[in-house]
Design a protein around this motif. Structure first.
Motif, PDB file in Angstrom:
ATOM      1  N   GLY A  51       1.099  -1.096   0.441  1.00  0.00           N
ATOM      2  CA  GLY A  51       0.014  -0.151   0.139  1.00  0.00           C
ATOM      3  C   GLY A  51       0.936   1.421   0.291  1.00  0.00           C
ATOM      4  O   GLY A  51       0.692   2.068  -1.100  1.00  0.00           O
ATOM      5  N   PHE A  52       2.103   0.869   0.387  1.00  0.00           N
ATOM      6  CA  PHE A  52       3.175   2.028   0.824  1.00  0.00           C
ATOM      7  C   PHE A  52       3.211   2.741  -0.823  1.00  0.00           C
ATOM      8  O   PHE A  52       3.583   3.666  -1.556  1.00  0.00           O
ATOM      9  N   VAL A  53       4.070   2.054  -1.057  1.00  0.00           N
ATOM     10  CA  VAL A  53       4.248   1.648  -3.207  1.00  0.00           C
ATOM     11  C   VAL A  53       2.969   2.188  -3.569  1.00  0.00           C
ATOM     12  O   VAL A  53       3.689   3.041  -4.318  1.00  0.00           O
ATOM     13  N   THR A  54       2.039   2.042  -3.388  1.00  0.00           N
ATOM     14  CA  THR A  54       0.830   1.781  -4.141  1.00  0.00           C
ATOM     15  C   THR A  54       1.033   3.567  -4.265  1.00  0.00           C
ATOM     16  O   THR A  54       0.738   4.087  -4.994  1.00  0.00           O
ATOM     17  N   GLU A  55       0.879   4.240  -2.695  1.00  0.00           N
ATOM     18  CA  GLU A  55       0.573   5.418  -2.621  1.00  0.00           C
ATOM     19  C   GLU A  55       1.661   6.289  -3.567  1.00  0.00           C
ATOM     20  O   GLU A  55       1.700   7.629  -3.840  1.00  0.00           O
ATOM     21  N   LEU A  56       2.724   5.968  -3.132  1.00  0.00           N
ATOM     22  CA  LEU A  56       3.964   6.741  -3.454  1.00  0.00           C
ATOM     23  C   LEU A  56       4.280   6.487  -5.436  1.00  0.00           C
ATOM     24  O   LEU A  56       4.108   8.021  -5.391  1.00  0.00           O
ATOM     25  N   LYS A  57       3.449   5.449  -5.612  1.00  0.00           N
ATOM     26  CA  LYS A  57       3.302   5.650  -7.296  1.00  0.00           C
ATOM     27  C   LYS A  57       2.010   6.468  -7.648  1.00  0.00           C
ATOM     28  O   LYS A  57       2.202   7.370  -8.434  1.00  0.00           O
ATOM     29  N   ALA A  58       1.853   6.504  -6.587  1.00  0.00           N
ATOM     30  CA  ALA A  58      -0.087   8.237  -6.866  1.00  0.00           C
ATOM     31  C   ALA A  58       0.573   9.057  -7.104  1.00  0.00           C
ATOM     32  O   ALA A  58       0.308  10.151  -8.309  1.00  0.00           O
ATOM     33  N   LEU A  59       2.045   9.216  -6.014  1.00  0.00           N
ATOM     34  CA  LEU A  59       1.804  10.497  -6.011  1.00  0.00           C
ATOM     35  C   LEU A  59       2.961  11.211  -6.781  1.00  0.00           C
ATOM     36  O   LEU A  59       2.286  11.750  -7.876  1.00  0.00           O
ATOM     37  N   LEU A  60       3.758  10.108  -7.194  1.00  0.00           N
ATOM     38  CA  LEU A  60       4.201  10.756  -8.205  1.00  0.00           C
ATOM     39  C   LEU A  60       3.729  10.272  -9.722  1.00  0.00           C
ATOM     40  O   LEU A  60       4.383  11.546 -10.092  1.00  0.00           O
ATOM     41  N   ALA A  61       3.400   9.800  -9.882  1.00  0.00           N
ATOM     42  CA  ALA A  61       2.142   9.732 -11.419  1.00  0.00           C
ATOM     43  C   ALA A  61       1.794  10.839 -11.149  1.00  0.00           C
ATOM     44  O   ALA A  61       1.275  11.597 -12.133  1.00  0.00           O
ATOM     45  N   GLY A  62       1.111  11.717  -9.798  1.00  0.00           N
ATOM     46  CA  GLY A  62       0.439  13.252  -9.928  1.00  0.00           C
ATOM     47  C   GLY A  62       1.376  14.047 -10.636  1.00  0.00           C
ATOM     48  O   GLY A  62       0.919  14.909 -10.902  1.00  0.00           O
ATOM     49  N   VAL A  63       2.551  14.202 -10.276  1.00  0.00           N
ATOM     50  CA  VAL A  63       3.574  15.042 -10.199  1.00  0.00           C
ATOM     51  C   VAL A  63       4.112  15.051 -11.770  1.00  0.00           C
ATOM     52  O   VAL A  63       3.769  16.332 -12.188  1.00  0.00           O
ATOM     53  N   PHE A  64       4.182  13.761 -12.066  1.00  0.00           N
ATOM     54  CA  PHE A  64       4.549  13.132 -14.044  1.00  0.00           C
ATOM     55  C   PHE A  64       3.643  13.750 -14.739  1.00  0.00           C
ATOM     56  O   PHE A  64       3.625  14.544 -15.261  1.00  0.00           O
ATOM     57  N   ALA A  65       2.556  14.072 -14.231  1.00  0.00           N
ATOM     58  CA  ALA A  65       1.039  13.972 -14.919  1.00  0.00           C
ATOM     59  C   ALA A  65       0.781  15.713 -15.001  1.00  0.00           C
ATOM     60  O   ALA A  65       0.351  16.697 -15.747  1.00  0.00           O
ATOM     61  N   GLU A  66       1.058  16.445 -13.903  1.00  0.00           N
ATOM     62  CA  GLU A  66       0.781  17.705 -13.502  1.00  0.00           C
ATOM     63  C   GLU A  66       1.964  17.715 -14.826  1.00  0.00           C
ATOM     64  O   GLU A  66       1.710  19.112 -14.957  1.00  0.00           O
ATOM     65  N   ALA A  67       3.591  17.776 -14.357  1.00  0.00           N
ATOM     66  CA  ALA A  67       4.802  18.692 -15.351  1.00  0.00           C
ATOM     67  C   ALA A  67       4.692  18.060 -16.590  1.00  0.00           C
ATOM     68  O   ALA A  67       5.787  18.403 -17.299  1.00  0.00           O
ATOM     69  N   GLY A  68       3.790  17.062 -17.033  1.00  0.00           N
ATOM     70  CA  GLY A  68       4.112  16.378 -18.538  1.00  0.00           C
ATOM     71  C   GLY A  68       5.245  15.533 -18.206  1.00  0.00           C
ATOM     72  O   GLY A  68       6.721  16.469 -17.912  1.00  0.00           O
TER      73      GLY A  68
END
Length: 185
Positions: A122-139
């Motif tokens: 769950g920890f890794v899944t949450e980190l992945k979601a946070l990172l994906a969010g940053v990358f989605a926002e930044a492009g």
């Protein structure tokens, strides 16, 4: 005036952490935890069901604390690269905290461990979601999706976890990786 139940639970979990560093999960007993907490064994049972519950709650607390730091980094107003490094740093710091305290600390990071697998996953899944969010926002560059960029970053930090100089290598490794993943602005 006595301690509140939440403070007593924290005291029990602190004692559990000390026992982990001294004995590991398997060799720690409820008597060890009680002695370290300065409580009777029956008093400890008021806050945790058994040794497995104590270690699970400790694992949850440590991972939750790291997630608080990762969420703060992901939502900070800085450049995307800084935010990604902050999220990765929260994971690497958790590993460093546990591994630096004792060779037994790795027991709480084992995604295959019966007691902790879901917490670690769950920890890794949450980190992945946070990172994906940053990358989605930044492009990201056209050859990867934000989710793939997040997976690549998680793989990087997992590789650094195995190195004694991983904390030192985080910034240059992340910088090189992130510059290849973020779309040019």
């Amino acid at each position: 005036m006595g301690l509140k139940p939440a403070d007593r639970l924290s005291q029990v979990l602190d004692a559990t952490y000390i026992c982990l560093t001294l004995h590991g999960v398997r060799r720690t007993t409820m008597d060890d935890i009680a002695r370290q907490a300065g409580m009777s064994r029956s008093a400890v049972y008021q806050y945790v069901r058994n040794k497995d519950d104590a270690f699970r709650r400790l694992t949850e607390r440590l991972h939750d604390d790291a997630l608080v730091r990762a969420r703060a980094a992901a939502s900070a107003g800085g450049p995307p690269a800084d935010r990604v490094r902050g999220v990765l740093g929260a994971k690497l710091d958790l590993v460093g905290q546990l591994m630096g305290a004792s060779p037994h600390g790795a027991e709480l990071l084992d995604a295959k461990a019966r007691l902790f697998a879901d917490v670690c996953a769950g920890f890794v899944t949450e980190l992945k979601a946070l990172l994906a969010g940053v990358f989605a926002e930044a492009g990201v560059v056209s050859t990867v999706t934000p989710d793939q960029a997040a997976d690549i970053c998680i793989a990087l930090v997992m590789g650094l976890e195995a190195r004694p100089d991983g904390a030192v290598l985080l910034q240059p490794a992340a910088d090189a990786l992130i510059s290849g993943l973020l779309a040019a602005r």
